[in-house]
Design an enzyme around this catalytic site. Structure first.
Site, PDB file in Angstrom:
ATOM      1  N   ASP A 284       0.851  -1.189   0.000  1.00  0.00           N
ATOM      2  CA  ASP A 284       0.000   0.000   0.000  1.00  0.00           C
ATOM      3  C   ASP A 284       0.887   1.239   0.000  1.00  0.00           C
ATOM      4  OD1 ASP A 284      -2.066   1.756   0.242  1.00  0.00           O
ATOM      5  OD2 ASP A 284      -2.920   0.859   2.064  1.00  0.00           O
TER       6      ASP A 284
ATOM      7  N   ASP B  58      -3.647   2.521  -5.524  1.00  0.00           N
ATOM      8  CA  ASP B  58      -2.397   2.532  -4.767  1.00  0.00           C
ATOM      9  C   ASP B  58      -2.193   1.315  -3.891  1.00  0.00           C
ATOM     10  OD1 ASP B  58      -4.405   3.082  -3.052  1.00  0.00           O
ATOM     11  OD2 ASP B  58      -3.560   4.894  -2.198  1.00  0.00           O
ATOM     12  N   GLU B  59      -2.935   0.244  -4.101  1.00  0.00           N
ATOM     13  CA  GLU B  59      -2.694  -0.943  -3.273  1.00  0.00           C
ATOM     14  C   GLU B  59      -2.977  -2.220  -4.049  1.00  0.00           C
ATOM     15  OE1 GLU B  59      -5.417  -1.412   0.058  1.00  0.00           O
ATOM     16  OE2 GLU B  59      -6.775   0.018  -0.870  1.00  0.00           O
TER      17      GLU B  59
END
Lengths: 364, 420
Positions: free
Chosen positions: B16, B106-107
């Site tokens: 993350d 974003d993860e």
């Protein structure tokens, strides 16, 4: 009421009527079959308020009377009874005692007064049709009925009595099947009605090859009398769309095909038509028709049929199921496929008063 | 078959990126590094760790954020760069294993069970990923390593900022049970508050709460799910090439009157975004669901399943409007709405269009295969092509373009909304 009846006959009578039994539990009486013992016969009636069916079976009636019993339960009991003859007696509290060989059953019924009466027909328009013709017309059209409940006027078959013809039409908006029957009746009898799917299905179970069916059309109701049975149904209210306007005036190309050969070829190829983007492509070149299905990441299937085709190369895609449905339900050896271009409807015809209009799928 | 049970070792990574949007801004503009910054303006879309230290949070009104942190620097978002750098970070994961499941910009999850013999233990792989993302992209990334997806995600939250937490399967319940419930997937502020009512603050307390009690509090499905997760029972596997089964967009309206002039342009706008995404992925949807949230935050949904799948903006908008109107008609006392959402499901891939007979039925305009449907499709296609070349704002439906004021840029919403 007290009667005896042969197991086979009662079973046949119950199977005629039990399909209509309502699955709605809000009105328990609709799960019941009305049994009326009259001179020499037992009458069986079921209804779901939209469709009602009445049948009769020969019976030895000792004491006339009527009651209603749970239809599905009665059917499953009768089916299992061990002897050929069944003896039944119903007391005033609608408790039925059923004996057959070593078996003895008691079933609690509901009074006949609670059973909704079938619609009565006064000043009805009446027609007589050969059962064979009606059976044929239903078979050739019923597969095209729409199941989309938002288009309720299409959830049945249009019976159009006009100009000494009965035209039966079914469509789901993508394909349309039509049969014309010659039928004599006075001008004043002309009428268009839409018979709902459920009644069509029941009617298909009742029609035989021999004899006539008497059709009575009253206010929002239709009745079919045939082979000791009576089918009464509500009609679908509303106007059937103008189906004439979707029938192409003339074809550019006519391809003559052997029905079974065509059907089998489409069926084989359709094994490779993916479920989602369900289409087969017909590719025409001089003297040949290829039937092709491609599923990305899976593979493709192809059949080549020699055909009389002299036009320019061209291809058109159809939903294979829509293409096969009429082919399965036509008796003819030879069918004609009339085409215009890849975006216009194709028409399947036979020697006879039938046509099937089918919209293509857009090739992406 | 390998005798070793894969579940007994911690091979699932959850990676993350830390304070992603803000970190990107600090990467792009070195003068912002080490300073409290916020992406956004009227509303804080994301805050840097420096700003978070002052209590600034995403979703907070800009004015409130300034009160908390007077030296806060506001920057407008560089959305294209978010896409690019987020993608680059995921690529690093892909260098180690093909079993990567990206769950947002974003993860991502990755299962490294199959590549241990190549790159070393999961811990070594996680360290290598962090090193490379820092060196090659310039962004901090936190990683959690555990036996299940759920625990890996929790571990990465614990690891933040810029850390690595490896949960040993032998002591995983000790680790998990000491953590606060809000770290669990699926426990938002509402659930957290409800759990607090019965004194459940940690995951351990949740694990030991009887099932009936949770069911009564949260409903049967949610209760059972949370109990399983609290005991680290999570059978979900890594799904590569995750094909979404639904897509949606929503618009928070503040408090607006439940009137046509608000509803129509909002729904058109939402339909435009959802349908465009469907078309971009050559997909079409058979079920349309709308959600209307009222002033008191209770919301209702209405849905409709269609005979033929649709991907046309106008069709989706028409159906959504009809559903919202029906929902409002059933709730005549609700005069104020605070959110509208459209989602589509029953997605079909590369649907081929079954053309319709021109029967002249009333509903033909919502049938993609009708003449009208075809014209709508062509119009949408033209719009898509123009937007591909000249950008989203270059062209659109009039009722959308002129009827909206937006506090949150659409590009930002696009990032947050699930990719198909």
């Amino acid at each position: 009421m007290k009667f005896s009846v042969s197991k086979d006959k009662l079973l046949e009578g119950l199977s005629t009527v039990q399909n209509v039994v309502s699955t709605r539990t809000t009105l328990p009486i609709l799960s019941n079959v009305l049994l009326q013992a009259v001179e020499g016969e037992l009458r069986l009636t079921t209804t779901d308020l939209d469709v009602g069916v009445r049948g009769r079976v020969e019976a030895h009636v000792e004491r006339t009377g009527a009651t209603t019993l749970p239809a599905r339960r009665l059917f499953s009991i009768v089916r299992e009874l061990p002897a050929a003859e069944i003896y039944a007696e119903v007391d005033t509290k609608n408790l039925a005692s059923i004996r057959s060989g070593s078996s003895y059953f008691k079933i609690l019924g509901l009074p006949e007064e609670e059973f909704p009466p079938l619609a009565r027909f006064e000043n009805a328009k009446e027609f007589s049709i050969a059962q064979k013709d009606l059976k044929d017309a239903l078979r050739k059209t019923s597969y095209a009925i729409s199941t989309d409940e938002t288009r309720y006027v299409l959830n049945g078959i249009l019976f159009s009595f006009k100009e000494n013809k009965l035209t039966a039409v079914a469509t789901d908006g993508r394909r349309l099947a039509l049969v014309d029957l010659e039928l004599e009746f006075p001008r004043s009898q002309e009428i268009d009605v839409i018979v709902p799917t459920k009644a069509v299905l029941e009617l298909q179970r009742l029609v035989k090859e021999e004899g006539d069916v008497k059709v009575s059309i009253g206010e929002n109701q239709i009745a079919f009398e045939l082979n000791d049975a009576l089918l009464v149904s509500k009609l679908i209210e509303g106007n059937y769309p103008n189906y004439r306007q979707v029938i192409p005036a003339e074809a550019k190309e006519r391809i003559t095909l052997e029905r079974e050969v065509f059907l089998n070829a489409v069926r084989r190829v359709s094994l490779l038509a993916s479920e989602k983007s369900n289409s087969v492509k017909l590719i025409f070149s001089k003297g040949n028709m290829d039937i092709v299905a491609v599923t990305p990441d899976v593979g493709e299937g192809k059949e080549s049929l020699p055909v009389m085709y002299k036009g320019k190369d061209f291809s058109i895609a159809f939903n294979p199921e829509f293409l096969m449905a009429p082919l399965r339900n036509l008796p003819n050896d030879e069918v004609f496929l009339d085409l215009i271009d890849e975006m216009s409807p194709g028409v399947i015809k036979i020697h006879g008063a039938f046509l099937y209009v089918l919209m293509p799928m857009r090739l992406s | 078959m390998n005798e070793e049970q894969p579940e007994t070792t911690a091979t699932i990574l959850h990676a993350d990126l830390d304070a992603f949007y803000a970190s990107v801004e600090q990467l792009l503009d070195p003068s912002l590094r080490g300073k409290p910054i916020a992406v956004g303006g009227g509303v804080v879309l994301a805050a840097s760790y420096e700003a978070k230290a002052f209590g600034v949070r995403g979703g907070m009104p800009g004015r409130r954020a300034r009160e908390l942190c007077p030296q806060l620097i506001f920057v407008s978002g560089h959305f294209k760069d978010y896409q690019r750098l987020g993608g680059a970070a995921i690529k690093v994961l892909n260098d180690f294993t093909p079993l990567v499941e990206r769950i947002s910009i974003d993860e991502a999850f990755a299962d490294v069970a199959g590549c241990i013999h190549l790159f070393g233990s999961p811990a070594e792989i996680a360290r290598a990923i962090r090193r490379r993302v820092r060196a090659e992209i310039g962004l901090p990334i936190s990683i959690g390593v555990a036996r299940t997806k759920h625990l890996a995600k929790i571990a990465s939250q614990v690891a933040k900022p810029d850390g690595l937490v490896i949960v040993d399967p032998d002591t995983e319940l000790d680790f998990l049970h000491n953590l606060p419930v809000e770290l669990m997937w699926g426990v938002g502020p509402v659930t957290k508050a409800r759990l607090a009512q019965i004194g459940v603050l940690t995951i351990g307390q949740l694990a030991k709460t009887p099932g009936w009690s949770l069911e009564r509090l949260l409903g049967p499905a949610a209760g059972e799910k949370l109990t399983a997760l609290a005991w680290n029972r999570d059978p979900r596997e890594i799904k590569t090439q995750r094909r979404a089964r639904s897509a949606g967009a929503q618009s928070a309206l503040g408090r607006k009157p439940a009137e046509e002039r608000i509803i129509r342009p909002t729904l058109r706008h939402l339909a435009d975004r959802v349908a465009t995404r469907l078309r971009a992925k050559s997909r079409a949807a058979r079920t349309v669901t709308v959600r209307v949230r009222f002033a008191d935050l209770h919301s209702i949904t209405r849905s409709m399943t269609l005979d033929a799948p649709i991907s046309s903006t106008a069709m989706l908008a028409d159906i959504a409007e009809e559903l919202v109107r029906a929902a409002l008609a059933e709730n005549p006392d609700e005069k104020v709405i605070s959110l509208l959402a459209i989602s589509v499901s029953h997605l079909e891939e590369r649907p081929q269009l079954q053309l319709e007979l021109p029967l002249g039925l009333e509903d033909e305009q919502r049938r993609p295969g009708s003449k009208k449907g075809m014209r709508r499709w062509l119009a949408d296609r033209a719009v898509d092509l123009i937007r591909d070349r000249f950008g989203w704002q270059a062209v659109g439906y009039g009722s959308v373009m002129f009827g909206m004021s937006r506090s949150v840029p659409d590009e930002f919403r696009e990032l947050a909304e699930k990719d198909l």
